[in-house]
Design a protein around this motif. Structure first.
Motif, PDB file in Angstrom:
ATOM      1  N   LEU A 221       8.893  14.087   9.228  1.00 17.77           N
ATOM      2  CA  LEU A 221      10.434  14.067   9.425  1.00 17.77           C
ATOM      3  C   LEU A 221      11.524  13.478  10.336  1.00 17.77           C
ATOM      4  CD1 LEU A 221      10.474  17.539   7.650  1.00 17.77           C
ATOM      5  CD2 LEU A 221      10.502  15.619   6.435  1.00 17.77           C
ATOM      6  N   ALA A 222      10.787  13.688  11.402  1.00 16.91           N
ATOM      7  CA  ALA A 222      11.740  13.689  12.607  1.00 16.91           C
ATOM      8  C   ALA A 222      11.916  12.203  12.759  1.00 16.91           C
ATOM      9  CB  ALA A 222      10.760  13.539  13.678  1.00 16.91           C
ATOM     10  N   ALA A 223      10.498  10.829  12.221  1.00 21.20           N
ATOM     11  CA  ALA A 223      10.070   9.529  12.259  1.00 21.20           C
ATOM     12  C   ALA A 223      11.469   9.426  11.128  1.00 21.20           C
ATOM     13  CB  ALA A 223       8.509   9.051  11.759  1.00 21.20           C
ATOM     14  N   PHE A 224      11.175   9.948   9.875  1.00 19.75           N
ATOM     15  CA  PHE A 224      12.322   9.494   9.098  1.00 19.75           C
ATOM     16  C   PHE A 224      13.797   9.491   9.731  1.00 19.75           C
ATOM     17  CE2 PHE A 224      14.979  10.906   5.529  1.00 19.75           C
ATOM     18  CZ  PHE A 224      15.363   9.265   4.918  1.00 19.75           C
ATOM     19  N   ASN A 225      13.822  10.541  10.249  1.00 17.70           N
ATOM     20  CA  ASN A 225      16.042  10.936  10.984  1.00 17.70           C
ATOM     21  C   ASN A 225      15.786   9.834  11.825  1.00 17.70           C
ATOM     22  OD1 ASN A 225      15.738  13.241   9.500  1.00 17.70           O
ATOM     23  ND2 ASN A 225      15.311  14.538  11.046  1.00 17.70           N
ATOM     24  N   ARG A 226      14.902   9.487  12.428  1.00 14.23           N
ATOM     25  CA  ARG A 226      14.686   8.149  13.486  1.00 14.23           C
ATOM     26  C   ARG A 226      15.303   7.042  12.871  1.00 14.23           C
ATOM     27  NH1 ARG A 226      11.185  10.361  17.047  1.00 14.23           N
ATOM     28  NH2 ARG A 226      12.964  11.319  18.977  1.00 14.23           N
ATOM     29  N   ALA A 227      15.108   7.092  12.209  1.00 14.32           N
ATOM     30  CA  ALA A 227      15.056   5.209  11.818  1.00 14.32           C
ATOM     31  C   ALA A 227      15.844   5.064  10.689  1.00 14.32           C
ATOM     32  CB  ALA A 227      13.698   5.020   9.682  1.00 14.32           C
ATOM     33  N   LEU A 228      16.726   6.441  10.503  1.00 13.23           N
ATOM     34  CA  LEU A 228      18.162   6.663   9.453  1.00 13.23           C
ATOM     35  C   LEU A 228      19.490   6.533  10.367  1.00 13.23           C
ATOM     36  CD1 LEU A 228      19.325   7.136   7.276  1.00 13.23           C
ATOM     37  CD2 LEU A 228      19.510   9.861   7.965  1.00 13.23           C
ATOM     38  N   PHE A 229      18.708   6.761  11.840  1.00  9.21           N
ATOM     39  CA  PHE A 229      19.652   6.835  13.037  1.00  9.21           C
ATOM     40  C   PHE A 229      20.171   5.334  13.325  1.00  9.21           C
ATOM     41  CE2 PHE A 229      19.620  12.204  13.335  1.00  9.21           C
ATOM     42  CZ  PHE A 229      19.565  12.149  12.481  1.00  9.21           C
ATOM     43  N   LYS A 230      18.597   4.689  13.471  1.00 11.11           N
ATOM     44  CA  LYS A 230      18.888   3.519  13.935  1.00 11.11           C
ATOM     45  C   LYS A 230      19.282   2.594  12.630  1.00 11.11           C
ATOM     46  CE  LYS A 230      15.915  -0.326  16.258  1.00 11.11           C
ATOM     47  NZ  LYS A 230      14.357  -0.908  15.606  1.00 11.11           N
TER      48      LYS A 230
ATOM     49  N   LEU B 251      15.134  24.140  16.403  1.00  9.25           N
ATOM     50  CA  LEU B 251      15.573  23.621  14.802  1.00  9.25           C
ATOM     51  C   LEU B 251      14.717  22.405  14.293  1.00  9.25           C
ATOM     52  CD1 LEU B 251      19.516  22.292  16.260  1.00  9.25           C
ATOM     53  CD2 LEU B 251      18.583  24.201  14.496  1.00  9.25           C
ATOM     54  N   ASP B 252      14.629  22.293  13.895  1.00 12.60           N
ATOM     55  CA  ASP B 252      13.286  20.974  13.567  1.00 12.60           C
ATOM     56  C   ASP B 252      13.554  19.798  12.376  1.00 12.60           C
ATOM     57  OD1 ASP B 252      13.383  22.309  10.428  1.00 12.60           O
ATOM     58  OD2 ASP B 252      11.796  23.741  10.647  1.00 12.60           O
ATOM     59  N   ALA B 253      13.016  19.264  12.237  1.00 10.66           N
ATOM     60  CA  ALA B 253      13.515  18.022  11.805  1.00 10.66           C
ATOM     61  C   ALA B 253      14.084  17.802   9.883  1.00 10.66           C
ATOM     62  CB  ALA B 253      12.199  16.070  11.896  1.00 10.66           C
ATOM     63  N   HIS B 254      13.292  18.326   9.675  1.00  5.60           N
ATOM     64  CA  HIS B 254      13.631  18.970   8.026  1.00  5.60           C
ATOM     65  C   HIS B 254      15.467  19.136   7.377  1.00  5.60           C
ATOM     66  CE1 HIS B 254      13.499  21.223   3.968  1.00  5.60           C
ATOM     67  NE2 HIS B 254      13.336  20.039   3.441  1.00  5.60           N
ATOM     68  N   MET B 255      15.441  20.760   8.539  1.00  6.83           N
ATOM     69  CA  MET B 255      17.048  21.021   9.252  1.00  6.83           C
ATOM     70  C   MET B 255      17.951  19.936   8.888  1.00  6.83           C
ATOM     71  SD  MET B 255      16.399  24.148  11.352  1.00  6.83           S
ATOM     72  CE  MET B 255      14.802  25.703  10.808  1.00  6.83           C
ATOM     73  N   VAL B 256      17.670  19.282  10.270  1.00  7.71           N
ATOM     74  CA  VAL B 256      18.898  18.293  10.611  1.00  7.71           C
ATOM     75  C   VAL B 256      18.766  17.354   9.669  1.00  7.71           C
ATOM     76  CG1 VAL B 256      18.932  15.931  12.264  1.00  7.71           C
ATOM     77  CG2 VAL B 256      18.250  18.467  13.165  1.00  7.71           C
ATOM     78  N   MET B 257      17.600  16.780   9.000  1.00  7.87           N
ATOM     79  CA  MET B 257      17.965  16.154   7.740  1.00  7.87           C
ATOM     80  C   MET B 257      18.665  16.325   6.872  1.00  7.87           C
ATOM     81  SD  MET B 257      14.709  15.212   5.106  1.00  7.87           S
ATOM     82  CE  MET B 257      14.028  14.336   5.919  1.00  7.87           C
ATOM     83  N   HIS B 258      19.033  17.493   6.266  1.00  4.70           N
ATOM     84  CA  HIS B 258      19.706  17.824   5.500  1.00  4.70           C
ATOM     85  C   HIS B 258      21.094  18.642   5.844  1.00  4.70           C
ATOM     86  CE1 HIS B 258      17.422  18.754   1.726  1.00  4.70           C
ATOM     87  NE2 HIS B 258      16.885  19.343   2.279  1.00  4.70           N
ATOM     88  N   ALA B 259      21.659  18.826   7.005  1.00  4.09           N
ATOM     89  CA  ALA B 259      21.911  19.109   8.491  1.00  4.09           C
ATOM     90  C   ALA B 259      23.190  17.566   8.340  1.00  4.09           C
ATOM     91  CB  ALA B 259      22.346  19.218   9.779  1.00  4.09           C
TER      92      ALA B 259
ATOM     93  N   GLU C  88      16.014  12.596  17.620  1.00  2.00           N
ATOM     94  CA  GLU C  88      16.923  12.364  18.354  1.00  2.00           C
ATOM     95  C   GLU C  88      16.570  10.829  19.550  1.00  2.00           C
ATOM     96  OE1 GLU C  88      15.082  15.256  18.828  1.00  2.00           O
ATOM     97  OE2 GLU C  88      14.038  14.851  21.162  1.00  2.00           O
ATOM     98  N   ALA C  89      17.519  10.458  20.347  1.00  2.00           N
ATOM     99  CA  ALA C  89      17.339   9.529  20.778  1.00  2.00           C
ATOM    100  C   ALA C  89      16.331   9.749  22.227  1.00  2.00           C
ATOM    101  CB  ALA C  89      18.101   8.027  21.381  1.00  2.00           C
ATOM    102  N   HIS C  90      17.357  11.337  23.067  1.00  2.00           N
ATOM    103  CA  HIS C  90      17.230  11.823  23.836  1.00  2.00           C
ATOM    104  C   HIS C  90      16.578  13.313  23.609  1.00  2.00           C
ATOM    105  CE1 HIS C  90      16.779   7.697  26.066  1.00  2.00           C
ATOM    106  NE2 HIS C  90      18.254   7.725  25.778  1.00  2.00           N
ATOM    107  N   LYS C  91      16.020  13.958  24.394  1.00  2.00           N
ATOM    108  CA  LYS C  91      16.338  15.661  24.775  1.00  2.00           C
ATOM    109  C   LYS C  91      17.312  15.577  25.917  1.00  2.00           C
ATOM    110  CE  LYS C  91      13.091  18.309  22.100  1.00  2.00           C
ATOM    111  NZ  LYS C  91      12.254  16.794  21.645  1.00  2.00           N
ATOM    112  N   VAL C  92      17.998  16.197  26.315  1.00  2.00           N
ATOM    113  CA  VAL C  92      18.903  16.295  27.210  1.00  2.00           C
ATOM    114  C   VAL C  92      18.532  18.141  27.218  1.00  2.00           C
ATOM    115  CG1 VAL C  92      21.799  16.095  28.155  1.00  2.00           C
ATOM    116  CG2 VAL C  92      20.677  14.160  26.810  1.00  2.00           C
TER     117      VAL C  92
END
Ligand SMILES: Nc1nc2c(ncn2[C@@H]2O[C@H](COP(=O)(O)OP(=O)(O)O)[C@@H](O)[C@H]2O)c(=O)[nH]1
Ligand SMILES: [Mg+2]
Length: 244
Positions: A45-54, A122-130, A160-164
């Motif tokens: 799911l994180a890879a899906f988010n990352r592709a969308l953000f890109k 948080l997990d990638a699924h929560m972020v996807m919906h948010a 995310e691109a980076h954890k800060v």
């Protein structure tokens, strides 16, 4: 599995009762399979988010720290300083309350609160919906304030691109050694509350040396979200990332 929150830990992470007891209740192999399953699903799911953000050309940052190190204060100030120039949005992660979302909303920036209940990250699924609540075609930076916790959020990629990682000087200089995964997985460390240094015995050089031990390429900036000290360096880092 983490017995208090149900989250998955990364390999090599042990919990009480895991080792050497003859009255073991769970099968260790089964446990490992479940952990891999949860992390593998999250990574997909994180890879899906990352592709969308890109695709949408959005810089996404995952802000992690222990509770109270100053993530929300830093965001409030950052948004007030930068939102005229950049289109920003914020996802707020907390176990309970929408206190932080209300603080962010007061800056005029779109914000979505996620309450994780018993969950500690948080997990990638929560972020996807948010992200569905934002206009992704008109966004430059998405800040994600993770649940205050230096352990579990380290294992969960959100796309995310980076954890800060934010570490405040009131927490002690040894935290990078005690929670190495979080500091290892972050690309930038903001050492916050430096305005308090005159009142503390905190050793900045020692802290930086500990951080370098767990992550030799970790960038470290000294800041105060309260006074604004050092924030130009943080904004410079953001602008550099936006230009990539
Ligand atoms: N002295 C000082 N206090 C700060 C600074 N940043 C945050 N705080 C205070 O630290 C407390 C926790 O801040 P908050 O932003 O809610 O932390 P969070 O839990 O990481 O979001 C609040 O009382 C803030 O006013 C700082 O740079 N200097
Ligand atoms: Mg907060």
């Amino acid at each position: 599995m983490c017995t208090t929150c149900g989250c998955s830990s990364t390999p090599g992470h042990h919990h009480h009762g895991d080792e050497g007891h003859s009255h073991e209740h769970h099968h260790p192999l089964k446990k490992i399979v479940i952990e891999e399953d949860i992390l593998a699903k999250n990574n997909r799911l994180a890879a899906f988010n990352r592709a969308l953000f890109k695709e949408k050309n959005i810089l996404v940052l995952n802000l992690v720290s222990s509770p109270g190190s100053g993530k929300t204060t830093l965001l409030e100030r950052t948004l007030r300083d930068l939102s005229p120039r950049y289109r920003c949005a914020v996802i707020e992660g907390d176990q309970q309350t929408d206190n932080d979302a209300r603080r962010i909303a007061a800056t005029g920036v779109p914000v979505k609160q996620i309450n994780t209940g018993a969950g500690c990250h948080l997990d990638a699924h929560m972020v996807m919906h948010a992200t569905e609540s934002f206009d992704l075609d008109n966004l430059d930076i998405l800040f994600i304030e993770n649940v205050g916790n230096l352990v579990c959020p380290a294992a969960f990629d959100l796309g995310e691109a980076h954890k800060v990682v934010v570490l405040s000087v009131t927490e002690g200089e040894d935290k990078p050694l005690k929670y190495p995964q979080m500091f290892h997985n972050s690309d930038l460390m903001l050492l916050n509350k430096v305005d308090l240094l005159p009142h503390l015995t905190f050793d900045v050089a020692q802290c930086k040396e500990y951080a370098a031990r767990v992550s030799h390429d970790l960038r470290i900036l000294e800041v105060s979200a309260s006074t604004g000290q050092g924030l130009d360096d943080w904004y410079g880092w953001l602008e550099q990332e936006l230009g990539k």
